[in-house]
Every structure is written in structure tokens, then in C-alpha cells.
Write an enzyme that holds these catalytic residues in place. Structure first.
Site, PDB file in Angstrom:
ATOM      1  N   GLU A  92       0.245   5.973 -12.977  1.00 22.83           N
ATOM      2  CA  GLU A  92      -0.668   6.273 -11.881  1.00 22.83           C
ATOM      3  C   GLU A  92      -1.938   5.435 -12.054  1.00 22.83           C
ATOM      4  O   GLU A  92      -2.661   5.622 -13.035  1.00 22.83           O
ATOM      5  CB  GLU A  92      -0.994   7.777 -11.866  1.00 22.83           C
ATOM      6  N   ASP A 141       3.197   6.788  -1.218  1.00 20.95           N
ATOM      7  CA  ASP A 141       2.395   6.381  -0.055  1.00 20.95           C
ATOM      8  C   ASP A 141       3.357   5.841   1.012  1.00 20.95           C
ATOM      9  O   ASP A 141       4.095   4.889   0.738  1.00 20.95           O
ATOM     10  CB  ASP A 141       1.402   5.292  -0.457  1.00 20.95           C
ATOM     11  N   ASP A 177       7.803  13.567   3.064  1.00 23.21           N
ATOM     12  CA  ASP A 177       7.769  14.245   4.363  1.00 23.21           C
ATOM     13  C   ASP A 177       7.667  13.203   5.476  1.00 23.21           C
ATOM     14  O   ASP A 177       7.532  13.566   6.643  1.00 23.21           O
ATOM     15  CB  ASP A 177       6.592  15.225   4.448  1.00 23.21           C
TER      16      ASP A 177
HETATM   17  C1  SAM Z   1       0.771  10.055  -1.654  1.00 23.56           C
HETATM   18  S1  SAM Z   1       0.330  10.099  -3.339  1.00 23.56           S
HETATM   19  C2  SAM Z   1       1.457  11.342  -3.988  1.00 23.56           C
HETATM   20  C3  SAM Z   1       1.046  11.858  -5.333  1.00 23.56           C
HETATM   21  C4  SAM Z   1       2.006  12.867  -5.964  1.00 23.56           C
HETATM   22  N1  SAM Z   1       3.284  12.257  -6.256  1.00 23.56           N
HETATM   23  C5  SAM Z   1       2.194  14.052  -5.070  1.00 23.56           C
HETATM   24  O1  SAM Z   1       3.290  14.200  -4.490  1.00 23.56           O
HETATM   25  O2  SAM Z   1       1.258  14.866  -4.965  1.00 23.56           O
HETATM   26  C6  SAM Z   1       1.069   8.600  -3.942  1.00 23.56           C
HETATM   27  C7  SAM Z   1       0.554   8.209  -5.313  1.00 23.56           C
HETATM   28  O3  SAM Z   1       1.293   7.093  -5.781  1.00 23.56           O
HETATM   29  C8  SAM Z   1       0.418   6.233  -6.469  1.00 23.56           C
HETATM   30  N2  SAM Z   1       1.042   4.897  -6.446  1.00 23.56           N
HETATM   31  C9  SAM Z   1       1.219   4.117  -5.364  1.00 23.56           C
HETATM   32  N3  SAM Z   1       1.811   2.962  -5.706  1.00 23.56           N
HETATM   33  C10 SAM Z   1       2.018   3.020  -7.050  1.00 23.56           C
HETATM   34  C11 SAM Z   1       2.562   2.126  -7.997  1.00 23.56           C
HETATM   35  N4  SAM Z   1       3.016   0.918  -7.625  1.00 23.56           N
HETATM   36  N5  SAM Z   1       2.592   2.498  -9.286  1.00 23.56           N
HETATM   37  C12 SAM Z   1       2.131   3.722  -9.663  1.00 23.56           C
HETATM   38  N6  SAM Z   1       1.590   4.609  -8.802  1.00 23.56           N
HETATM   39  C13 SAM Z   1       1.538   4.266  -7.522  1.00 23.56           C
HETATM   40  C14 SAM Z   1      -0.904   6.344  -5.713  1.00 23.56           C
HETATM   41  O4  SAM Z   1      -2.006   5.987  -6.505  1.00 23.56           O
HETATM   42  C15 SAM Z   1      -0.909   7.818  -5.338  1.00 23.56           C
HETATM   43  O5  SAM Z   1      -1.583   8.600  -6.294  1.00 23.56           O
END
Ligand code: SAM
Length: 239
Positions: A92, A141, A177
């Protein structure tokens, strides 16, 4: 459409588009970043060498599971509590999220979690072949706009990387979702020669796996009345 922020010639599929910092952290959490994170952080070898599974707490019959984008860390902490005999890596780049996971680790005395506080794609390059027994990509994301879809974590290059580092029979779990992301994931993963979708009945993808735990984003989505989809894929045996 070209990305206005991309440097000429840059591999935009490898750029990082998320945020690294959020609200100012409380002193306790800042302290965890200074004291506990250095002890748990995975540092990549300097010249592109591969990491050794033993250095990640795996091997000798101990399985290794990875969560990509653990957010505030509640799911990873719950899995690590439920499976003290499994070694976990959480990836993360969002500092506030890393501080959240550290707080869980300290509170629960978890001794089986390592952290890579950067882009998971960099870690995938450095992991040894066939070292992972399970990978979670939960509520990634979604990047819903068509012109941003190259930013999605799931894609041909990442799937090749995951196929290399996942053991035969290892499981990849993706939940979202965003139906756009789910369709995108199904399209890419089922077309990849090394993965197989395991669903047999509707409840296999409409219900969170029985051994799963809710994430923060999942709770938020459900509170807003959104449907969540849970996809489970298996890494096909090599050869
Ligand atoms: C929408 S949030 C969801 C967080 C958690 N999985 C949840 O369901 O509550 C997506 C997370 O993925 C992380 N993220 C996005 N691309 C990533 C990558 N290439 N490597 C690691 N983390 C990543 C972002 O920083 C963010 O915290």
C-alpha cells in the site's frame, strides 16, 4: 487519448496515479511509521535481483499471501489474526493506510505481516517464482473513465507478473462494487492462459467467501446499497 501528465516516452502503464498522503497523522501513528515500519518494511534489492522467500517469512511449509492495496489494513489484519501460520505481505503506497495497518499490527501483536509501502507492481517484479499461495485485490481503484482504464491494477502485464509469482493452484481474489471493473477483470483474467475462474453457482460471486472479511470500501459500498461481486481465480498448474 494521451495522458497529459506523462513524460515523453514514459511507460504510462507503470506510472502511479493514486495518492500517497492524506490527513495529518496523529502523533501515535507517526511514531509507528518511524519505529515499527522500518522493522516490517520490505526493501527491494538494489540491482533488480529477486527477493528470497525465506526473507519474507515463507518457506519450510509456511505459505505466503499477498494483499494489494490494503487501504486501512483491517482485512489484512483480520486474515493475519485468523492464520498465524501464514506469512503475509501487504502492499500500500498510501501512508495513512500503512499507519492504519501498523496500528492493527501493534494492537493485536501480529508477528506474521511484512509491508511493502509502494506500488505492488514493483514488488511483483522482485518476488521469486511461484512463492505466493493467495493474492487479494479487494475494491481496487476502479478508474471508471475509459481514458483512464490503463491505470487499473488488473491488466495483461500485471496478470503475467501474478502468474509468475503465484504457485500452482494459488488463488487470486478480486472484489469490487464497480461492475465496469468486474467485467474488465473477468474479461482479462479468463482470457489469460494461466488462470481459471472457479465460480459454479451464482452465490460463488455474489457472496463474500466464507473465510473472507469485509474491507472498509466494501462496508461503504454496502451502506450505499451497492452490490459487491467477489471473483476467485485459480492459477493453473505449470506445464
Ligand atoms: C479503493 S482503495 C480500497 C482499499 C481497501 N482494499 C478496501 O477495500 O477498503 C484502493 C487502494 O489500492 C491502493 N493501490 C492502488 N494501486 C496500487 C498499487 N499498484 N499497488 C499497491 N496499492 C495500490 C490505493 O492506494 C488504495 O489505498
Amino acid at each position: 487519448m494521451s495522458d497529459p501528465g506523462a513524460a515523453p516516452g514514459a511507460d504510462r502503464s507503470r506510472r502511479w496515479y493514486g495518492r500517497r498522503h492524506g490527513r495529518r497523522l496523529r502523533p501515535g501513528r507517526r511514531g509507528l511509521l518511524e519505529t515499527l515500519l522500518p522493522r516490517l518494511r520490505i526493501v527491494l534489492p538494489p540491482h533488480g535481483e529477486r527477493l528470497e522467500a525465506a526473507s519474507l517469512g515463507a518457506g519450510a511449509g509456511r505459505d505466503l499471501w499477498l494483499e494489494v492495496g490494503f487501504g486501512a489494513g483491517e482485512h489484512l489484519a483480520a486474515q493475519a489474526r485468523a492464520h498465524p501460520d501464514i506469512a503475509f505481505i501487504g502492499c500500500e503506497p498510501f501512508v495513512n493506510g500503512v499507519a492504519g495497518l501498523l496500528a492493527h499490527i501493534e494492537r493485536d501483536g501480529l508477528a506474521n505481516v511484512r509491508i511493502f509501502d509502494d506500488d505492488a507492481r514493483r514488488l511483483l517484479d522482485a518476488l521469486p517464482d511461484a512463492c505466493l499461495g493467495r493474492v487479494f485485490v479487494l475494491f481496487p481503484d476502479p478508474w471508471p473513465k475509459k481514458r483512464h482504464r490503463h491505470r487499473r491494477f488488473i491488466g495483461p502485464a500485471t496478470l503475467d507478473g501474478l502468474a509468475r509469482v503465484m504457485a500452482d493452484g494459488a488463488e487470486l481474489r478480486v472484489a469490487s462494487d464497480s461492475m465496469t471493473y468486474i467485467v474488465w477483470t473477468l474479461d482479462h483474467v479468463t482470457r489469460h492462459r494461466d488462470f481459471r475462474w472457479t465460480a459454479r453457482t451464482r452465490s460463488d460471486w455474489t457472496q463474500r467467501p466464507a473465510d473472507g472479511f469485509p474491507t472498509r470500501y466494501e462496508r461503504k459500498a454496502r451502506t450505499q446499497g451497492a452490490a459487491c461481486v467477489y471473483l476467485r481465480f485459480v492459477r493453473r498448474p505449470r506445464g
